[in-house]
Design a protein around this motif. Structure first.
Motif, PDB file in Angstrom:
ATOM      1  N   ARG A  31      -7.662 -20.366  30.013  1.00  0.00           N
ATOM      2  CA  ARG A  31      -8.900 -19.615  29.839  1.00  0.00           C
ATOM      3  C   ARG A  31      -8.672 -18.103  29.900  1.00  0.00           C
ATOM      4  O   ARG A  31      -9.241 -17.327  29.138  1.00  0.00           O
ATOM      5  CB  ARG A  31      -9.898 -20.057  30.925  1.00  0.00           C
ATOM      6  CG  ARG A  31     -11.138 -19.214  31.050  1.00  0.00           C
ATOM      7  CD  ARG A  31     -11.959 -19.263  29.759  1.00  0.00           C
ATOM      8  NE  ARG A  31     -13.133 -18.427  29.863  1.00  0.00           N
ATOM      9  CZ  ARG A  31     -14.374 -18.901  29.894  1.00  0.00           C
ATOM     10  NH1 ARG A  31     -14.608 -20.188  29.820  1.00  0.00           N
ATOM     11  NH2 ARG A  31     -15.393 -18.074  29.978  1.00  0.00           N
ATOM     12  N   LEU A  32      -7.810 -17.684  30.870  1.00  0.00           N
ATOM     13  CA  LEU A  32      -7.611 -16.254  31.114  1.00  0.00           C
ATOM     14  C   LEU A  32      -6.490 -15.667  30.256  1.00  0.00           C
ATOM     15  O   LEU A  32      -6.206 -14.474  30.353  1.00  0.00           O
ATOM     16  CB  LEU A  32      -7.309 -16.023  32.598  1.00  0.00           C
ATOM     17  CG  LEU A  32      -8.422 -16.488  33.554  1.00  0.00           C
ATOM     18  CD1 LEU A  32      -7.934 -16.476  34.996  1.00  0.00           C
ATOM     19  CD2 LEU A  32      -9.677 -15.633  33.414  1.00  0.00           C
ATOM     20  N   GLY A  33      -5.849 -16.513  29.454  1.00  0.00           N
ATOM     21  CA  GLY A  33      -4.771 -16.010  28.597  1.00  0.00           C
ATOM     22  C   GLY A  33      -3.555 -15.553  29.385  1.00  0.00           C
ATOM     23  O   GLY A  33      -2.844 -14.634  28.971  1.00  0.00           O
ATOM     24  N   ILE A  34      -3.316 -16.193  30.539  1.00  0.00           N
ATOM     25  CA  ILE A  34      -2.128 -15.846  31.331  1.00  0.00           C
ATOM     26  C   ILE A  34      -0.952 -16.637  30.766  1.00  0.00           C
ATOM     27  O   ILE A  34      -1.026 -17.870  30.683  1.00  0.00           O
ATOM     28  CB  ILE A  34      -2.362 -16.187  32.823  1.00  0.00           C
ATOM     29  CG1 ILE A  34      -3.511 -15.324  33.383  1.00  0.00           C
ATOM     30  CG2 ILE A  34      -1.084 -15.998  33.634  1.00  0.00           C
ATOM     31  CD1 ILE A  34      -3.961 -15.696  34.788  1.00  0.00           C
ATOM     32  N   PRO A  35       0.121 -15.971  30.368  1.00  0.00           N
ATOM     33  CA  PRO A  35       1.245 -16.690  29.747  1.00  0.00           C
ATOM     34  C   PRO A  35       1.816 -17.761  30.682  1.00  0.00           C
ATOM     35  O   PRO A  35       2.018 -17.509  31.875  1.00  0.00           O
ATOM     36  CB  PRO A  35       2.281 -15.592  29.493  1.00  0.00           C
ATOM     37  CG  PRO A  35       1.545 -14.307  29.558  1.00  0.00           C
ATOM     38  CD  PRO A  35       0.386 -14.521  30.476  1.00  0.00           C
ATOM     39  N   HIS A  36       2.040 -18.941  30.123  1.00  0.00           N
ATOM     40  CA  HIS A  36       2.583 -20.039  30.937  1.00  0.00           C
ATOM     41  C   HIS A  36       3.164 -21.104  30.022  1.00  0.00           C
ATOM     42  O   HIS A  36       2.742 -21.240  28.870  1.00  0.00           O
ATOM     43  CB  HIS A  36       1.488 -20.653  31.808  1.00  0.00           C
ATOM     44  CG  HIS A  36       0.388 -21.298  31.021  1.00  0.00           C
ATOM     45  ND1 HIS A  36      -0.601 -20.566  30.391  1.00  0.00           N
ATOM     46  CD2 HIS A  36       0.146 -22.591  30.712  1.00  0.00           C
ATOM     47  CE1 HIS A  36      -1.419 -21.396  29.758  1.00  0.00           C
ATOM     48  NE2 HIS A  36      -0.990 -22.619  29.912  1.00  0.00           N
ATOM     49  N   GLY A  37       4.096 -21.884  30.556  1.00  0.00           N
ATOM     50  CA  GLY A  37       4.660 -22.997  29.804  1.00  0.00           C
ATOM     51  C   GLY A  37       3.719 -24.190  29.814  1.00  0.00           C
ATOM     52  O   GLY A  37       2.864 -24.317  30.697  1.00  0.00           O
ATOM     53  N   ASP A  38       3.894 -25.069  28.843  1.00  0.00           N
ATOM     54  CA  ASP A  38       3.076 -26.285  28.755  1.00  0.00           C
ATOM     55  C   ASP A  38       3.684 -27.409  29.591  1.00  0.00           C
ATOM     56  O   ASP A  38       4.818 -27.331  30.019  1.00  0.00           O
ATOM     57  CB  ASP A  38       3.015 -26.754  27.290  1.00  0.00           C
ATOM     58  CG  ASP A  38       2.053 -25.901  26.482  1.00  0.00           C
ATOM     59  OD1 ASP A  38       1.114 -25.355  27.084  1.00  0.00           O
ATOM     60  OD2 ASP A  38       2.275 -25.770  25.263  1.00  0.00           O
ATOM     61  N   GLY A  39       2.871 -28.448  29.750  1.00  0.00           N
ATOM     62  CA  GLY A  39       3.416 -29.698  30.301  1.00  0.00           C
ATOM     63  C   GLY A  39       3.432 -29.771  31.813  1.00  0.00           C
ATOM     64  O   GLY A  39       4.078 -30.642  32.387  1.00  0.00           O
ATOM     65  N   ALA A  40       2.702 -28.859  32.482  1.00  0.00           N
ATOM     66  CA  ALA A  40       2.740 -28.860  33.952  1.00  0.00           C
ATOM     67  C   ALA A  40       2.139 -30.146  34.520  1.00  0.00           C
ATOM     68  O   ALA A  40       2.691 -30.755  35.448  1.00  0.00           O
ATOM     69  CB  ALA A  40       1.990 -27.641  34.487  1.00  0.00           C
ATOM     70  N   LEU A  76       5.048 -26.211  38.581  1.00  0.00           N
ATOM     71  CA  LEU A  76       5.397 -24.788  38.523  1.00  0.00           C
ATOM     72  C   LEU A  76       6.624 -24.525  37.669  1.00  0.00           C
ATOM     73  O   LEU A  76       6.689 -23.513  36.964  1.00  0.00           O
ATOM     74  CB  LEU A  76       5.569 -24.237  39.936  1.00  0.00           C
ATOM     75  CG  LEU A  76       4.236 -23.709  40.445  1.00  0.00           C
ATOM     76  CD1 LEU A  76       4.117 -23.791  41.936  1.00  0.00           C
ATOM     77  CD2 LEU A  76       4.019 -22.273  39.965  1.00  0.00           C
ATOM     78  N   ASP A  77       7.578 -25.442  37.725  1.00  0.00           N
ATOM     79  CA  ASP A  77       8.757 -25.284  36.851  1.00  0.00           C
ATOM     80  C   ASP A  77       8.305 -25.224  35.393  1.00  0.00           C
ATOM     81  O   ASP A  77       8.818 -24.429  34.604  1.00  0.00           O
ATOM     82  CB  ASP A  77       9.739 -26.444  37.048  1.00  0.00           C
ATOM     83  CG  ASP A  77      10.520 -26.334  38.358  1.00  0.00           C
ATOM     84  OD1 ASP A  77      10.563 -25.229  38.933  1.00  0.00           O
ATOM     85  OD2 ASP A  77      11.070 -27.362  38.801  1.00  0.00           O
ATOM     86  N   ALA A  78       7.331 -26.077  35.045  1.00  0.00           N
ATOM     87  CA  ALA A  78       6.839 -26.096  33.657  1.00  0.00           C
ATOM     88  C   ALA A  78       6.093 -24.795  33.341  1.00  0.00           C
ATOM     89  O   ALA A  78       6.360 -24.144  32.320  1.00  0.00           O
ATOM     90  CB  ALA A  78       5.931 -27.304  33.444  1.00  0.00           C
ATOM     91  N   TRP A  79       5.181 -24.395  34.208  1.00  0.00           N
ATOM     92  CA  TRP A  79       4.446 -23.139  33.965  1.00  0.00           C
ATOM     93  C   TRP A  79       5.403 -21.954  33.856  1.00  0.00           C
ATOM     94  O   TRP A  79       5.233 -21.059  33.026  1.00  0.00           O
ATOM     95  CB  TRP A  79       3.453 -22.865  35.111  1.00  0.00           C
ATOM     96  CG  TRP A  79       2.211 -23.688  35.055  1.00  0.00           C
ATOM     97  CD1 TRP A  79       1.544 -24.123  33.935  1.00  0.00           C
ATOM     98  CD2 TRP A  79       1.469 -24.175  36.185  1.00  0.00           C
ATOM     99  NE1 TRP A  79       0.434 -24.847  34.298  1.00  0.00           N
ATOM    100  CE2 TRP A  79       0.367 -24.896  35.678  1.00  0.00           C
ATOM    101  CE3 TRP A  79       1.620 -24.077  37.570  1.00  0.00           C
ATOM    102  CZ2 TRP A  79      -0.575 -25.507  36.509  1.00  0.00           C
ATOM    103  CZ3 TRP A  79       0.694 -24.673  38.389  1.00  0.00           C
ATOM    104  CH2 TRP A  79      -0.392 -25.390  37.859  1.00  0.00           C
ATOM    105  N   ALA A  80       6.433 -21.959  34.722  1.00  0.00           N
ATOM    106  CA  ALA A  80       7.324 -20.794  34.815  1.00  0.00           C
ATOM    107  C   ALA A  80       8.276 -20.690  33.628  1.00  0.00           C
ATOM    108  O   ALA A  80       8.943 -19.663  33.468  1.00  0.00           O
ATOM    109  CB  ALA A  80       8.128 -20.859  36.113  1.00  0.00           C
ATOM    110  N   SER A  81       8.329 -21.749  32.795  1.00  0.00           N
ATOM    111  CA  SER A  81       9.272 -21.712  31.675  1.00  0.00           C
ATOM    112  C   SER A  81       8.893 -20.622  30.670  1.00  0.00           C
ATOM    113  O   SER A  81       9.709 -20.171  29.878  1.00  0.00           O
ATOM    114  CB  SER A  81       9.354 -23.080  31.000  1.00  0.00           C
ATOM    115  OG  SER A  81       8.097 -23.402  30.436  1.00  0.00           O
ATOM    116  N   VAL A  82       7.629 -20.202  30.717  1.00  0.00           N
ATOM    117  CA  VAL A  82       7.171 -19.078  29.884  1.00  0.00           C
ATOM    118  C   VAL A  82       6.336 -18.179  30.794  1.00  0.00           C
ATOM    119  O   VAL A  82       5.487 -18.688  31.516  1.00  0.00           O
ATOM    120  CB  VAL A  82       6.257 -19.564  28.728  1.00  0.00           C
ATOM    121  CG1 VAL A  82       5.700 -18.372  27.943  1.00  0.00           C
ATOM    122  CG2 VAL A  82       6.985 -20.527  27.814  1.00  0.00           C
ATOM    123  N   GLY A  83       6.583 -16.881  30.766  1.00  0.00           N
ATOM    124  CA  GLY A  83       5.648 -15.986  31.447  1.00  0.00           C
ATOM    125  C   GLY A  83       5.918 -15.751  32.903  1.00  0.00           C
ATOM    126  O   GLY A  83       7.030 -15.964  33.383  1.00  0.00           O
TER     127      GLY A  83
END
Ligand SMILES: *Cc1c(COP(=O)(O)O)cnc(C)c1O
Length: 402
Positions: free
Chosen positions: A377-386, A286-293
Protein backbone atom coordinates in the motif's frame (compact mmCIF):
# COMPACT_ATOMS: atom_id res chain seq x y z
CA UNK A 1 -10.87 3.04 4.54
CA UNK A 2 -10.21 1.08 7.68
CA UNK A 3 -11.14 -2.59 7.91
CA UNK A 4 -10.08 -2.75 11.54
CA UNK A 5 -13.11 -4.28 13.16
CA UNK A 6 -13.11 -7.51 15.15
CA UNK A 7 -10.48 -7.93 17.78
CA UNK A 8 -7.44 -5.64 17.62
CA UNK A 9 -4.09 -7.38 17.77
CA UNK A 10 -1.23 -6.08 19.87
CA UNK A 11 2.05 -7.29 18.33
CA UNK A 12 4.31 -5.35 20.71
CA UNK A 13 6.94 -6.80 23.05
CA UNK A 14 4.91 -6.37 26.22
CA UNK A 15 2.35 -6.07 27.43
CA UNK A 16 1.56 -9.17 25.43
CA UNK A 17 -1.91 -10.49 24.56
CA UNK A 18 -3.80 -11.47 27.72
CA UNK A 19 -5.71 -14.78 27.38
CA UNK A 20 -9.42 -14.59 28.18
CA UNK A 21 -8.78 -17.33 30.73
CA UNK A 22 -6.36 -15.09 32.61
CA UNK A 23 -8.73 -12.13 32.45
CA UNK A 24 -11.66 -14.25 33.65
CA UNK A 25 -9.60 -15.55 36.57
CA UNK A 26 -8.97 -11.93 37.59
CA UNK A 27 -12.59 -10.84 37.20
CA UNK A 28 -13.81 -11.58 40.71
CA UNK A 29 -14.44 -10.00 44.07
CA UNK A 30 -11.60 -9.27 46.48
CA UNK A 31 -10.63 -12.37 48.47
CA UNK A 32 -9.83 -13.02 52.12
CA UNK A 33 -6.17 -12.04 52.42
CA UNK A 34 -5.60 -13.68 55.84
CA UNK A 35 -6.31 -17.35 55.28
CA UNK A 36 -7.77 -19.89 52.89
CA UNK A 37 -7.70 -20.10 49.10
CA UNK A 38 -5.42 -17.15 48.34
CA UNK A 39 -2.68 -18.37 50.69
CA UNK A 40 -2.66 -21.85 49.16
CA UNK A 41 -2.88 -20.50 45.64
CA UNK A 42 0.11 -18.24 46.32
CA UNK A 43 2.23 -21.20 47.39
CA UNK A 44 1.33 -23.04 44.19
CA UNK A 45 2.11 -19.98 42.04
CA UNK A 46 5.56 -19.63 43.63
CA UNK A 47 6.27 -23.33 43.18
CA UNK A 48 5.29 -23.28 39.52
CA UNK A 49 7.13 -20.04 38.75
CA UNK A 50 10.26 -21.75 40.06
CA UNK A 51 9.59 -24.65 37.68
CA UNK A 52 9.51 -22.24 34.72
CA UNK A 53 12.80 -20.68 35.88
CA UNK A 54 14.51 -23.98 36.64
CA UNK A 55 15.25 -22.57 40.08
CA UNK A 56 16.22 -24.50 43.21
CA UNK A 57 15.95 -21.41 45.42
CA UNK A 58 13.39 -18.74 46.26
CA UNK A 59 10.93 -16.50 44.44
CA UNK A 60 10.59 -12.86 45.43
CA UNK A 61 7.57 -10.93 44.18
CA UNK A 62 6.85 -7.19 44.10
CA UNK A 63 3.85 -5.14 43.10
CA UNK A 64 5.90 -3.53 40.38
CA UNK A 65 7.18 -3.68 36.83
CA UNK A 66 10.47 -4.78 35.31
CA UNK A 67 12.27 -1.70 36.62
CA UNK A 68 11.29 -2.74 40.15
CA UNK A 69 13.01 -6.10 39.59
CA UNK A 70 16.14 -4.23 38.40
CA UNK A 71 16.31 -2.01 41.49
CA UNK A 72 15.44 -4.83 43.88
CA UNK A 73 18.27 -6.98 42.58
CA UNK A 74 20.86 -4.22 42.80
CA UNK A 75 19.79 -3.03 46.26
CA UNK A 76 19.69 -6.51 47.78
CA UNK A 77 23.19 -7.44 46.74
CA UNK A 78 25.35 -4.32 46.52
CA UNK A 79 26.68 -1.28 48.38
CA UNK A 80 27.70 2.14 47.14
CA UNK A 81 31.09 1.89 45.44
CA UNK A 82 30.80 -1.83 44.67
CA UNK A 83 31.77 -2.68 41.13
CA UNK A 84 29.67 -4.62 38.61
CA UNK A 85 30.33 -5.65 35.02
CA UNK A 86 27.32 -4.84 32.81
CA UNK A 87 27.07 -6.64 29.47
CA UNK A 88 24.89 -4.48 27.25
CA UNK A 89 23.50 -4.94 23.76
CA UNK A 90 20.64 -2.49 23.64
CA UNK A 91 18.54 -0.03 25.57
CA UNK A 92 17.44 -2.38 28.33
CA UNK A 93 20.93 -3.49 29.29
CA UNK A 94 21.99 0.18 29.21
CA UNK A 95 18.97 1.16 31.31
CA UNK A 96 19.82 -1.33 34.03
CA UNK A 97 23.46 -0.17 34.01
CA UNK A 98 22.35 3.48 34.25
CA UNK A 99 20.14 2.67 37.23
CA UNK A 100 23.10 0.99 38.93
CA UNK A 101 25.22 4.12 38.35
CA UNK A 102 22.52 6.31 39.85
CA UNK A 103 22.56 4.12 42.93
CA UNK A 104 26.28 4.85 43.32
CA UNK A 105 27.47 1.51 42.00
CA UNK A 106 30.72 1.54 40.02
CA UNK A 107 29.63 0.14 36.64
CA UNK A 108 32.09 -1.19 34.11
CA UNK A 109 30.16 -1.54 30.86
CA UNK A 110 31.08 -4.04 28.18
CA UNK A 111 29.00 -2.77 25.30
CA UNK A 112 28.16 -4.92 22.35
CA UNK A 113 26.96 -3.61 19.06
CA UNK A 114 23.20 -4.15 19.27
CA UNK A 115 23.34 -6.84 16.57
CA UNK A 116 26.15 -9.03 17.93
CA UNK A 117 26.63 -10.29 21.48
CA UNK A 118 29.73 -9.52 23.47
CA UNK A 119 32.21 -12.35 23.01
CA UNK A 120 32.55 -14.51 26.08
CA UNK A 121 36.33 -14.26 25.74
CA UNK A 122 36.14 -10.49 26.34
CA UNK A 123 34.10 -11.07 29.47
CA UNK A 124 36.58 -13.66 30.66
CA UNK A 125 39.50 -11.31 29.98
CA UNK A 126 37.96 -8.48 32.01
CA UNK A 127 37.28 -10.80 34.92
CA UNK A 128 40.72 -12.38 34.73
CA UNK A 129 42.20 -8.86 34.94
CA UNK A 130 40.23 -8.11 38.12
CA UNK A 131 42.69 -9.78 40.46
CA UNK A 132 41.61 -8.12 43.72
CA UNK A 133 38.72 -9.08 42.89
CA UNK A 134 36.46 -6.02 42.93
CA UNK A 135 33.65 -7.05 40.58
CA UNK A 136 30.74 -8.39 42.63
CA UNK A 137 28.33 -9.29 39.84
CA UNK A 138 27.92 -9.59 36.09
CA UNK A 139 24.67 -8.06 34.80
CA UNK A 140 23.32 -9.54 31.57
CA UNK A 141 20.09 -9.42 29.58
CA UNK A 142 18.92 -12.66 27.99
CA UNK A 143 16.85 -10.89 25.31
CA UNK A 144 17.38 -7.16 24.95
CA UNK A 145 13.91 -6.12 23.85
CA UNK A 146 15.10 -3.02 21.98
CA UNK A 147 17.55 -4.78 19.65
CA UNK A 148 16.10 -8.34 19.92
CA UNK A 149 19.65 -9.50 20.58
CA UNK A 150 19.87 -12.77 22.50
CA UNK A 151 22.75 -13.43 24.83
CA UNK A 152 24.06 -16.95 25.44
CA UNK A 153 23.77 -17.16 29.21
CA UNK A 154 25.72 -20.40 29.51
CA UNK A 155 28.65 -18.81 27.68
CA UNK A 156 28.71 -16.04 30.30
CA UNK A 157 28.78 -18.58 33.12
CA UNK A 158 31.65 -20.38 31.40
CA UNK A 159 33.49 -17.07 31.07
CA UNK A 160 33.11 -16.33 34.80
CA UNK A 161 34.23 -19.84 35.73
CA UNK A 162 37.00 -19.75 33.14
CA UNK A 163 38.43 -16.66 34.84
CA UNK A 164 38.08 -18.37 38.23
CA UNK A 165 36.20 -15.27 39.38
CA UNK A 166 33.67 -15.20 42.26
CA UNK A 167 31.29 -12.69 40.56
CA UNK A 168 27.62 -13.67 40.66
CA UNK A 169 25.58 -13.76 37.47
CA UNK A 170 22.32 -11.73 37.36
CA UNK A 171 20.15 -12.16 34.27
CA UNK A 172 17.32 -9.89 33.14
CA UNK A 173 14.96 -12.43 31.54
CA UNK A 174 12.02 -10.02 31.55
CA UNK A 175 11.39 -10.38 27.80
CA UNK A 176 12.38 -14.03 27.47
CA UNK A 177 10.83 -15.61 30.56
CA UNK A 178 8.39 -18.37 29.56
CA UNK A 179 9.33 -17.75 25.91
CA UNK A 180 12.82 -19.19 25.80
CA UNK A 181 14.61 -21.84 27.86
CA UNK A 182 15.86 -20.81 31.29
CA UNK A 183 17.52 -23.45 33.48
CA UNK A 184 18.72 -21.18 36.20
CA UNK A 185 20.21 -23.76 38.58
CA UNK A 186 21.78 -25.90 35.83
CA UNK A 187 23.20 -22.86 34.08
CA UNK A 188 24.63 -21.38 37.28
CA UNK A 189 22.62 -18.16 37.26
CA UNK A 190 22.34 -16.57 40.71
CA UNK A 191 19.40 -14.21 40.06
CA UNK A 192 16.83 -14.13 37.26
CA UNK A 193 14.48 -11.18 36.74
CA UNK A 194 11.02 -11.40 35.17
CA UNK A 195 7.72 -9.52 35.06
CA UNK A 196 4.09 -10.53 34.61
CA UNK A 197 3.27 -8.79 31.34
CA UNK A 198 5.41 -10.57 28.76
CA UNK A 199 5.69 -14.36 28.42
CA UNK A 200 3.57 -14.78 31.54
CA UNK A 201 0.57 -13.26 29.70
CA UNK A 202 -0.75 -11.38 32.76
CA UNK A 203 -1.31 -7.61 33.09
CA UNK A 204 1.66 -5.47 34.13
CA UNK A 205 1.97 -5.08 37.88
CA UNK A 206 4.06 -7.96 39.19
CA UNK A 207 7.87 -8.05 39.21
CA UNK A 208 9.70 -11.27 39.97
CA UNK A 209 13.21 -12.04 41.10
CA UNK A 210 14.32 -15.65 41.31
CA UNK A 211 17.24 -16.13 43.66
CA UNK A 212 19.46 -19.02 44.60
CA UNK A 213 21.21 -19.70 47.89
CA UNK A 214 24.46 -18.51 46.29
CA UNK A 215 23.24 -14.95 46.80
CA UNK A 216 22.79 -14.64 50.54
CA UNK A 217 26.37 -13.76 51.45
CA UNK A 218 26.20 -10.75 49.10
CA UNK A 219 22.79 -9.90 50.57
CA UNK A 220 24.24 -9.91 54.10
CA UNK A 221 26.72 -7.13 53.16
CA UNK A 222 24.50 -5.04 50.83
CA UNK A 223 24.12 -1.59 52.35
CA UNK A 224 21.81 -0.39 49.54
CA UNK A 225 19.14 -2.69 50.94
CA UNK A 226 16.02 -1.12 52.47
CA UNK A 227 13.06 -2.60 54.35
CA UNK A 228 10.61 -2.47 51.44
CA UNK A 229 12.93 -4.08 48.89
CA UNK A 230 14.52 -6.58 51.28
CA UNK A 231 14.47 -10.15 49.94
CA UNK A 232 14.76 -11.82 53.33
CA UNK A 233 11.15 -11.57 54.60
CA UNK A 234 9.74 -11.87 51.06
CA UNK A 235 11.62 -15.12 50.46
CA UNK A 236 11.21 -16.54 53.98
CA UNK A 237 8.02 -15.01 55.43
CA UNK A 238 6.76 -15.80 58.88
CA UNK A 239 3.47 -14.14 58.04
CA UNK A 240 1.82 -14.12 54.62
CA UNK A 241 1.86 -10.32 54.19
CA UNK A 242 5.65 -10.30 54.53
CA UNK A 243 5.90 -11.86 51.08
CA UNK A 244 4.74 -8.50 49.72
CA UNK A 245 5.64 -6.12 52.54
CA UNK A 246 1.91 -5.42 52.71
CA UNK A 247 -1.18 -6.33 50.75
CA UNK A 248 -0.76 -9.11 48.20
CA UNK A 249 -1.32 -8.45 44.49
CA UNK A 250 -4.47 -10.53 44.88
CA UNK A 251 -5.83 -10.44 41.34
CA UNK A 252 -2.46 -10.82 39.71
CA UNK A 253 -2.01 -14.00 41.71
CA UNK A 254 -5.30 -15.34 40.31
CA UNK A 255 -4.19 -14.32 36.84
CA UNK A 256 -0.75 -15.87 37.21
CA UNK A 257 -2.32 -19.10 38.46
CA UNK A 258 -4.39 -19.31 35.26
CA UNK A 259 -1.38 -18.41 33.08
CA UNK A 260 0.80 -21.06 34.73
CA UNK A 261 -1.96 -23.64 34.26
CA UNK A 262 -1.97 -22.79 30.56
CA UNK A 263 1.82 -23.07 30.32
CA UNK A 264 1.93 -26.45 32.04
CA UNK A 265 -1.07 -27.84 30.15
CA UNK A 266 0.82 -27.06 26.94
CA UNK A 267 4.12 -28.20 28.48
CA UNK A 268 6.92 -25.73 29.02
CA UNK A 269 9.13 -27.37 26.39
CA UNK A 270 6.26 -27.08 23.91
CA UNK A 271 5.86 -23.41 24.83
CA UNK A 272 9.54 -22.81 24.07
CA UNK A 273 9.25 -24.73 20.81
CA UNK A 274 6.17 -22.72 19.78
CA UNK A 275 8.06 -19.50 20.30
CA UNK A 276 11.04 -20.80 18.32
CA UNK A 277 8.68 -21.86 15.55
CA UNK A 278 6.95 -18.47 15.36
CA UNK A 279 10.30 -16.70 15.38
CA UNK A 280 11.50 -18.70 12.39
CA UNK A 281 8.26 -17.97 10.50
CA UNK A 282 8.96 -14.26 10.96
CA UNK A 283 12.60 -14.66 9.93
CA UNK A 284 11.64 -16.50 6.75
CA UNK A 285 9.16 -13.75 5.90
CA UNK A 286 11.83 -11.13 6.54
CA UNK A 287 14.38 -12.92 4.39
CA UNK A 288 11.87 -12.69 1.53
CA UNK A 289 11.03 -9.02 2.14
CA UNK A 290 14.72 -8.15 2.51
CA UNK A 291 15.62 -9.66 -0.87
CA UNK A 292 14.60 -6.30 -2.37
CA UNK A 293 14.78 -2.93 -0.65
CA UNK A 294 15.33 -1.62 2.79
CA UNK A 295 13.71 -3.91 5.36
CA UNK A 296 16.21 -5.91 7.40
CA UNK A 297 16.43 -7.76 10.67
CA UNK A 298 18.78 -5.89 12.99
CA UNK A 299 20.47 -9.11 14.18
CA UNK A 300 21.93 -10.97 11.19
CA UNK A 301 22.80 -14.29 12.83
CA UNK A 302 19.83 -16.50 13.75
CA UNK A 303 21.55 -17.94 16.81
CA UNK A 304 21.80 -14.42 18.28
CA UNK A 305 18.14 -13.56 17.71
CA UNK A 306 15.43 -13.51 20.33
CA UNK A 307 12.48 -15.90 20.03
CA UNK A 308 10.16 -13.36 21.65
CA UNK A 309 10.68 -10.13 19.69
CA UNK A 310 12.18 -9.17 16.33
CA UNK A 311 13.65 -5.73 15.58
CA UNK A 312 13.53 -4.59 11.95
CA UNK A 313 15.35 -1.65 10.35
CA UNK A 314 13.79 0.34 7.51
CA UNK A 315 14.61 3.27 5.24
CA UNK A 316 13.93 6.68 6.75
CA UNK A 317 10.30 7.27 7.67
CA UNK A 318 9.08 3.82 6.64
CA UNK A 319 8.89 2.31 10.13
CA UNK A 320 6.52 5.05 11.29
CA UNK A 321 4.40 4.96 8.13
CA UNK A 322 4.07 1.20 8.33
CA UNK A 323 3.17 1.20 12.02
CA UNK A 324 0.58 3.94 11.47
CA UNK A 325 -1.02 2.19 8.50
CA UNK A 326 -1.12 -1.22 10.17
CA UNK A 327 -2.74 0.19 13.30
CA UNK A 328 -5.28 2.44 11.62
CA UNK A 329 -6.24 0.35 8.63
CA UNK A 330 -5.86 -3.21 9.93
CA UNK A 331 -5.99 -3.12 13.75
CA UNK A 332 -2.47 -4.54 14.24
CA UNK A 333 -0.28 -2.55 16.60
CA UNK A 334 3.43 -3.06 15.89
CA UNK A 335 6.16 -2.29 18.41
CA UNK A 336 7.74 1.15 18.37
CA UNK A 337 11.44 1.14 17.49
CA UNK A 338 13.74 2.37 20.25
CA UNK A 339 16.78 4.23 18.83
CA UNK A 340 20.00 2.26 19.34
CA UNK A 341 23.54 3.51 19.80
CA UNK A 342 26.25 1.50 18.14
CA UNK A 343 29.14 3.46 19.59
CA UNK A 344 29.75 5.08 16.19
CA UNK A 345 26.26 6.10 15.11
CA UNK A 346 22.63 5.84 15.97
CA UNK A 347 20.09 3.49 14.35
CA UNK A 348 16.67 5.04 14.69
CA UNK A 349 14.53 3.77 11.79
CA UNK A 350 13.16 0.67 13.45
CA UNK A 351 10.03 -1.19 14.33
CA UNK A 352 9.51 -4.36 16.32
CA UNK A 353 7.24 -7.37 16.14
CA UNK A 354 6.40 -8.79 19.55
CA UNK A 355 5.78 -12.53 19.39
CA UNK A 356 5.64 -13.51 23.01
CA UNK A 357 3.02 -15.31 25.04
CA UNK A 358 -0.53 -16.06 23.97
CA UNK A 359 -0.07 -16.43 20.23
CA UNK A 360 -1.19 -18.84 17.53
CA UNK A 361 -0.56 -19.09 13.77
CA UNK A 362 -3.62 -17.05 12.75
CA UNK A 363 -2.50 -14.17 14.97
CA UNK A 364 1.07 -14.36 13.73
CA UNK A 365 0.23 -14.86 10.05
CA UNK A 366 -2.34 -12.09 10.33
CA UNK A 367 0.37 -9.74 11.56
CA UNK A 368 2.76 -10.74 8.77
CA UNK A 369 -0.01 -10.41 6.17
CA UNK A 370 -0.94 -6.93 7.38
CA UNK A 371 2.71 -5.84 7.25
CA UNK A 372 2.90 -7.28 3.72
CA UNK A 373 -0.20 -5.34 2.70
CA UNK A 374 1.20 -2.21 4.29
CA UNK A 375 4.43 -2.48 2.32
CA UNK A 376 2.39 -2.78 -0.88
CA UNK A 377 0.00 0.00 0.00
CA UNK A 378 2.76 2.44 1.01
CA UNK A 379 5.04 1.58 -1.91
CA UNK A 380 7.87 0.48 0.40
CA UNK A 381 10.30 -1.63 -1.66
CA UNK A 382 10.24 -5.28 -0.63
CA UNK A 383 10.68 -8.78 -2.00
CA UNK A 384 7.72 -11.04 -2.75
CA UNK A 385 6.80 -14.35 -1.21
CA UNK A 386 7.07 -13.48 2.49
CA UNK A 387 3.79 -15.14 3.44
CA UNK A 388 4.59 -18.12 1.29
CA UNK A 389 7.92 -18.48 3.10
CA UNK A 390 6.21 -18.21 6.50
CA UNK A 391 3.48 -20.73 5.69
CA UNK A 392 6.02 -23.21 4.27
CA UNK A 393 7.87 -22.97 7.54
CA UNK A 394 4.64 -23.57 9.46
CA UNK A 395 3.68 -26.49 7.18
CA UNK A 396 7.02 -28.16 7.87
CA UNK A 397 6.28 -27.99 11.63
CA UNK A 398 9.18 -25.56 11.82
CA UNK A 399 11.72 -28.28 11.21
CA UNK A 400 14.05 -25.52 10.15
CA UNK A 401 13.95 -23.85 13.55
CA UNK A 402 17.63 -22.89 13.33
C1 LIG B 1 10.13 -4.87 29.37
C2 LIG B 1 11.54 -5.01 29.81
C3 LIG B 1 12.06 -4.32 30.90
C4 LIG B 1 11.30 -3.25 31.64
O1 LIG B 1 10.11 -3.69 32.14
P1 LIG B 1 9.03 -2.59 32.63
O2 LIG B 1 7.92 -3.45 33.08
O3 LIG B 1 8.70 -1.75 31.44
O4 LIG B 1 9.63 -1.83 33.72
C5 LIG B 1 13.36 -4.56 31.27
N1 LIG B 1 14.12 -5.44 30.61
C6 LIG B 1 13.66 -6.13 29.55
C7 LIG B 1 14.56 -7.08 28.85
C8 LIG B 1 12.35 -5.92 29.11
O5 LIG B 1 11.89 -6.59 28.05
Amino acid sequence: MTLARGRDHLAIPGPSVFPDRVLRAMHRAAPNIYEGELIELTESVYRDLNRVAGNDGSVVMYLGNGHAAWEATLCNTLSRGDRVLAITGGRFGQGWAAMARELGIDVEELAAEPWRPVEAARVEAVLAGDSEPRIKAVLAVQTDTSSSLRQDIRALRRAIDGAGHPARLFVDAIASFACEPMHMADWGVDAVLAASQKGLMTPPGVALVFIRDTIWDLHARASLNTPYWDWRPRANPELYYERFCGTAPTHHLFGLRAALDMLFEEGIEAVWHRHACFATMIWHALDAWASVGGLHMLVPEAEHRSRAVTTITTAEGDARRLRDWCERDTGVTLGLGLPLDTGKDRVSELFRIGHMGHLNPPMLLGTLACIDAGLKRLGIPHGDGALDAATRQLASSCRDDR
